[in-house]
Design a protein around this motif. Structure first.
Motif, short mmCIF file in Angstrom:
data_model
loop_
_atom_site.label_atom_id
_atom_site.label_comp_id
_atom_site.label_asym_id
_atom_site.label_seq_id
_atom_site.Cartn_x
_atom_site.Cartn_y
_atom_site.Cartn_z
N ALA A 53 16.82 -14.02 9.10
CA ALA A 53 17.04 -13.45 7.77
C ALA A 53 18.47 -13.70 7.28
O ALA A 53 18.66 -14.17 6.15
CB ALA A 53 16.70 -11.97 7.76
N ARG A 77 11.62 -16.10 -0.56
CA ARG A 77 10.21 -15.67 -0.53
C ARG A 77 9.60 -15.82 0.86
O ARG A 77 8.68 -15.09 1.21
CB ARG A 77 9.40 -16.44 -1.56
CG ARG A 77 9.74 -16.00 -2.97
CD ARG A 77 8.88 -16.67 -3.95
NE ARG A 77 7.91 -15.64 -4.33
CZ ARG A 77 6.92 -15.84 -5.14
NH1 ARG A 77 6.70 -17.03 -5.62
NH2 ARG A 77 6.11 -14.86 -5.47
N THR A 80 9.68 -12.58 2.62
CA THR A 80 8.89 -11.47 2.11
C THR A 80 7.54 -11.38 2.81
O THR A 80 7.05 -12.35 3.36
CB THR A 80 8.66 -11.57 0.59
OG1 THR A 80 7.89 -12.75 0.31
CG2 THR A 80 9.98 -11.62 -0.17
N VAL A 81 6.98 -10.19 2.73
CA VAL A 81 5.66 -9.91 3.28
C VAL A 81 4.68 -9.93 2.11
O VAL A 81 5.01 -9.44 1.04
CB VAL A 81 5.66 -8.52 3.97
CG1 VAL A 81 4.29 -8.17 4.49
CG2 VAL A 81 6.69 -8.48 5.07
N GLY A 84 4.71 -7.30 -0.57
CA GLY A 84 6.12 -6.97 -0.71
C GLY A 84 6.51 -5.50 -0.67
O GLY A 84 7.67 -5.18 -0.82
N ASN A 86 6.87 -3.44 1.72
CA ASN A 86 7.73 -3.05 2.84
C ASN A 86 8.97 -3.94 2.97
O ASN A 86 9.70 -3.82 3.94
CB ASN A 86 6.93 -3.07 4.15
CG ASN A 86 5.85 -2.02 4.15
OD1 ASN A 86 6.05 -0.91 3.69
ND2 ASN A 86 4.68 -2.38 4.65
N ASP A 87 9.17 -4.83 1.99
CA ASP A 87 10.36 -5.67 2.04
C ASP A 87 11.61 -4.82 1.87
O ASP A 87 11.61 -3.86 1.10
CB ASP A 87 10.32 -6.72 0.92
CG ASP A 87 9.23 -7.76 1.14
OD1 ASP A 87 8.83 -7.96 2.29
OD2 ASP A 87 8.80 -8.38 0.15
N LEU A 91 16.57 -7.59 0.11
CA LEU A 91 15.82 -8.81 -0.09
C LEU A 91 15.23 -8.84 -1.50
O LEU A 91 15.29 -9.86 -2.19
CB LEU A 91 14.72 -8.96 0.95
CG LEU A 91 13.77 -10.14 0.79
CD1 LEU A 91 14.53 -11.47 0.76
CD2 LEU A 91 12.73 -10.14 1.90
N ARG A 92 14.70 -7.72 -1.92
CA ARG A 92 14.16 -7.64 -3.27
C ARG A 92 15.25 -7.91 -4.30
O ARG A 92 15.03 -8.61 -5.28
CB ARG A 92 13.56 -6.26 -3.52
CG ARG A 92 12.32 -5.99 -2.71
CD ARG A 92 11.85 -4.59 -2.91
NE ARG A 92 10.67 -4.31 -2.11
CZ ARG A 92 10.21 -3.12 -1.89
NH1 ARG A 92 10.81 -2.08 -2.42
NH2 ARG A 92 9.15 -2.94 -1.15
N GLN A 111 10.93 -7.65 -9.76
CA GLN A 111 11.49 -7.57 -8.41
C GLN A 111 12.59 -6.51 -8.34
O GLN A 111 12.68 -5.77 -7.36
CB GLN A 111 12.03 -8.94 -8.00
CG GLN A 111 12.24 -9.13 -6.54
CD GLN A 111 10.96 -9.03 -5.74
OE1 GLN A 111 10.91 -8.24 -4.81
NE2 GLN A 111 9.95 -9.81 -6.06
#
Length: 186
Positions: A53, A77, A80-81, A84, A86-87, A91-92, A111
């Motif tokens: 990361a 991206r 990301t999960v 999103g 739980n991101d 990161l968002r 976002q």
């Protein structure tokens, strides 16, 4: 320091290891020296590698520095999960910033709203959400959503009243709209 190190690397004739940390450091050196062509070549070598990361964030930042906004978004991206929810907030926010820089304003606003773990329609009164509100305001301004933009920029400034950047963003937008009296009353 980078100049000497990169000169020695290039003159060694040895192939460079395909190690992300090494290549990111080389790219950083090229950026510091203003050698855009070489920087882009090294970045293209790093993109397909498996990254941590922190390495992904550094790579995305380097890509943004050479205006490869779409590639930067792709790198972020990958972290990301799907869905999103739980991101992590950082990161968002980084992804929202990359969207703004890439001209994807609606994606940026969406976002940034996720940074606050709620929809943009829900009013947040947490000072830590000020950066997200500021980013939403900037994105809304680029989409000509004037009232939404002013509201979001004002919210950012009020949530973090000691952060000059938020007041400047609000003032800039008000002045661009010829709302000079509003701009100086804050």
């Amino acid at each position: 320091q980078y100049d000497v190190a990169l000169r020695e690397l290039n003159s060694s004739g040895m192939p460079w290891p395909a190690e992300p940390e090494f290549l990111i450091e080389v790219a950083t050196g090229y950026r510091e020296l203003g050698r855009q062509h070489e920087l882009r070549q090294v970045l293209d070598q790093v993109i397909p590698l498996s990254l941590t990361a922190p390495q992904s964030v550094r790579l995305a930042s380097l890509l943004l520095s050479v205006h490869d906004n779409d590639k930067s978004i792709q790198v972020l991206r990958r972290l990301t999960v799907p869905g999103g929810r739980n991101d992590p907030s950082w990161l968002r926010f980084d992804l929202a910033l990359a969207y703004v820089l890439g001209g994807n304003y609606q994606d940026a606003a969406n976002q940034a709203g996720l940074c606050m773990n709620q929809s943009v329609a829900v009013v947040s009164d947490i000072a830590a959400d000020a950066p997200a509100w500021s980013l939403i305001g900037i994105a809304d301004a680029r989409m000509a959503k004037i009232d939404d933009s002013i509201s979001a920029l004002r919210r950012a400034a009020l949530l973090s009243p000691t952060t000059e950047e938020y007041w400047l963003n609000l003032t800039r937008e008000l002045m661009a709209l010829d709302r000079f009296e509003d701009a100086i009353t804050f």
